[in-house]
Design a protein around this motif. Sequence first.
Motif, mmCIF file in Angstrom:
data_model
loop_
_atom_site.group_PDB
_atom_site.id
_atom_site.type_symbol
_atom_site.label_atom_id
_atom_site.label_comp_id
_atom_site.label_asym_id
_atom_site.label_seq_id
_atom_site.Cartn_x
_atom_site.Cartn_y
_atom_site.Cartn_z
ATOM 1 N N MET A 1 0.819 -1.186 0.000
ATOM 2 C CA MET A 1 0.000 0.000 0.000
ATOM 3 C C MET A 1 0.868 1.257 0.000
ATOM 4 O O MET A 1 0.518 2.243 -0.623
ATOM 5 N N GLU A 2 1.975 1.194 0.706
ATOM 6 C CA GLU A 2 2.864 2.356 0.774
ATOM 7 C C GLU A 2 3.330 2.758 -0.621
ATOM 8 O O GLU A 2 3.503 3.937 -0.908
ATOM 9 N N GLN A 3 3.496 1.759 -1.518
ATOM 10 C CA GLN A 3 3.957 2.054 -2.878
ATOM 11 C C GLN A 3 2.968 2.941 -3.628
ATOM 12 O O GLN A 3 3.366 3.790 -4.412
ATOM 13 N N VAL A 4 1.678 2.760 -3.380
ATOM 14 C CA VAL A 4 0.664 3.585 -4.036
ATOM 15 C C VAL A 4 0.826 5.044 -3.619
ATOM 16 O O VAL A 4 0.749 5.951 -4.454
ATOM 17 N N PHE A 5 1.076 5.267 -2.336
ATOM 18 C CA PHE A 5 1.255 6.641 -1.860
ATOM 19 C C PHE A 5 2.544 7.248 -2.408
ATOM 20 O O PHE A 5 2.586 8.435 -2.741
ATOM 21 N N GLU A 6 3.585 6.444 -2.510
ATOM 22 C CA GLU A 6 4.832 6.936 -3.096
ATOM 23 C C GLU A 6 4.632 7.273 -4.574
ATOM 24 O O GLU A 6 5.191 8.250 -5.077
ATOM 25 N N TRP A 7 3.829 6.483 -5.263
ATOM 26 C CA TRP A 7 3.506 6.747 -6.666
ATOM 27 C C TRP A 7 2.736 8.068 -6.765
ATOM 28 O O TRP A 7 3.011 8.902 -7.625
ATOM 29 N N LEU A 8 1.779 8.268 -5.874
ATOM 30 C CA LEU A 8 1.009 9.503 -5.841
ATOM 31 C C LEU A 8 1.935 10.708 -5.622
ATOM 32 O O LEU A 8 1.827 11.723 -6.312
ATOM 33 N N GLU A 9 2.858 10.569 -4.681
ATOM 34 C CA GLU A 9 3.814 11.644 -4.422
ATOM 35 C C GLU A 9 4.664 11.922 -5.658
ATOM 36 O O GLU A 9 4.892 13.084 -6.027
ATOM 37 N N SER A 10 5.115 10.875 -6.320
ATOM 38 C CA SER A 10 5.936 11.027 -7.514
ATOM 39 C C SER A 10 5.152 11.716 -8.638
ATOM 40 O O SER A 10 5.678 12.609 -9.314
ATOM 41 N N LEU A 11 3.902 11.326 -8.814
ATOM 42 C CA LEU A 11 3.059 11.972 -9.827
ATOM 43 C C LEU A 11 2.890 13.457 -9.522
ATOM 44 O O LEU A 11 2.951 14.303 -10.414
ATOM 45 N N TRP A 12 2.656 13.772 -8.249
ATOM 46 C CA TRP A 12 2.508 15.178 -7.853
ATOM 47 C C TRP A 12 3.774 15.958 -8.215
ATOM 48 O O TRP A 12 3.717 17.022 -8.826
ATOM 49 N N LYS A 13 4.913 15.424 -7.809
ATOM 50 C CA LYS A 13 6.174 16.137 -8.019
ATOM 51 C C LYS A 13 6.501 16.284 -9.500
ATOM 52 O O LYS A 13 7.062 17.293 -9.919
ATOM 53 N N ASP A 14 6.133 15.284 -10.316
ATOM 54 C CA ASP A 14 6.349 15.384 -11.760
ATOM 55 C C ASP A 14 5.462 16.462 -12.377
ATOM 56 O O ASP A 14 5.883 17.187 -13.271
ATOM 57 N N GLN A 15 4.222 16.562 -11.912
ATOM 58 C CA GLN A 15 3.256 17.482 -12.508
ATOM 59 C C GLN A 15 3.302 18.888 -11.909
ATOM 60 O O GLN A 15 2.839 19.847 -12.532
ATOM 61 N N HIS A 16 3.839 19.016 -10.700
ATOM 62 C CA HIS A 16 3.908 20.310 -10.012
ATOM 63 C C HIS A 16 5.305 20.505 -9.409
ATOM 64 O O HIS A 16 5.453 20.615 -8.193
ATOM 65 N N PRO A 17 6.330 20.544 -10.250
ATOM 66 C CA PRO A 17 7.701 20.594 -9.728
ATOM 67 C C PRO A 17 8.025 21.863 -8.934
ATOM 68 O O PRO A 17 8.977 21.865 -8.163
ATOM 69 N N ASP A 18 7.239 22.905 -9.107
ATOM 70 C CA ASP A 18 7.510 24.151 -8.389
ATOM 71 C C ASP A 18 6.824 24.222 -7.030
ATOM 72 O O ASP A 18 6.983 25.208 -6.307
ATOM 73 N N VAL A 19 6.054 23.197 -6.685
ATOM 74 C CA VAL A 19 5.338 23.163 -5.408
ATOM 75 C C VAL A 19 5.944 22.051 -4.554
ATOM 76 O O VAL A 19 5.826 20.874 -4.895
ATOM 77 N N LEU A 20 6.600 22.424 -3.475
ATOM 78 C CA LEU A 20 7.203 21.418 -2.597
ATOM 79 C C LEU A 20 6.118 20.546 -1.983
ATOM 80 O O LEU A 20 5.062 21.041 -1.583
ATOM 81 N N ALA A 21 6.376 19.265 -1.895
ATOM 82 C CA ALA A 21 5.409 18.330 -1.318
ATOM 83 C C ALA A 21 6.160 17.227 -0.589
ATOM 84 O O ALA A 21 7.251 16.821 -1.000
ATOM 85 N N GLU A 22 5.571 16.764 0.478
ATOM 86 C CA GLU A 22 6.124 15.657 1.249
ATOM 87 C C GLU A 22 4.997 14.697 1.588
ATOM 88 O O GLU A 22 3.899 15.123 1.957
ATOM 89 N N LEU A 23 5.271 13.436 1.481
ATOM 90 C CA LEU A 23 4.338 12.394 1.876
ATOM 91 C C LEU A 23 4.390 12.243 3.391
ATOM 92 O O LEU A 23 5.461 12.345 3.989
ATOM 93 N N ALA A 24 3.232 12.029 4.020
ATOM 94 C CA ALA A 24 3.194 11.819 5.467
ATOM 95 C C ALA A 24 2.101 10.822 5.798
ATOM 96 O O ALA A 24 1.111 10.703 5.083
ATOM 97 N N PHE A 25 2.301 10.119 6.896
ATOM 98 C CA PHE A 25 1.338 9.121 7.358
ATOM 99 C C PHE A 25 0.909 9.457 8.775
ATOM 100 O O PHE A 25 1.672 10.045 9.540
ATOM 101 N N LEU A 26 -0.312 9.068 9.123
ATOM 102 C CA LEU A 26 -0.807 9.355 10.468
ATOM 103 C C LEU A 26 -0.250 8.398 11.506
ATOM 104 O O LEU A 26 -0.043 8.771 12.640
#
Length: 105
Positions: A1-26
């Motif tokens: 499941m963690e891989q899906v979230f990492e994929w989501l983070e990677s997609l975000w960073k590819d599509q919005h490279p000027d917006v810093l983003a970090e993955l986090a879990f509760l």
Amino acid sequence: MEQVFEWLESLWKDQHPDVLAELAFLEMMQPSLEEAIAALGGKGVTQITIVPVFFGQGGHLRNDFPLLLKECQQKFPKVALSTTPAVGEDLAVLQAIIDCGARVL
């Protein structure tokens, strides 16, 4: 499941490279929300919008998340924290799920 979230983070960073983003879990996985906020704060970020990747307002978002958010705001007073509704409450997300299912019909 963690891989899906990492994929989501990677997609975000590819599509919005000027917006810093970090993955986090509760809980139970790393990085924690506190660690992600610290990482962004360390890069000079002063405003963070948290996008909860949940399908609705379950126990985590109703009970755990507000307390965690309050703790993080106290630990990082120079960082303004805000949140969006859970992604599963967005019509476009729900429609994407329907579209995904409809492709197999």
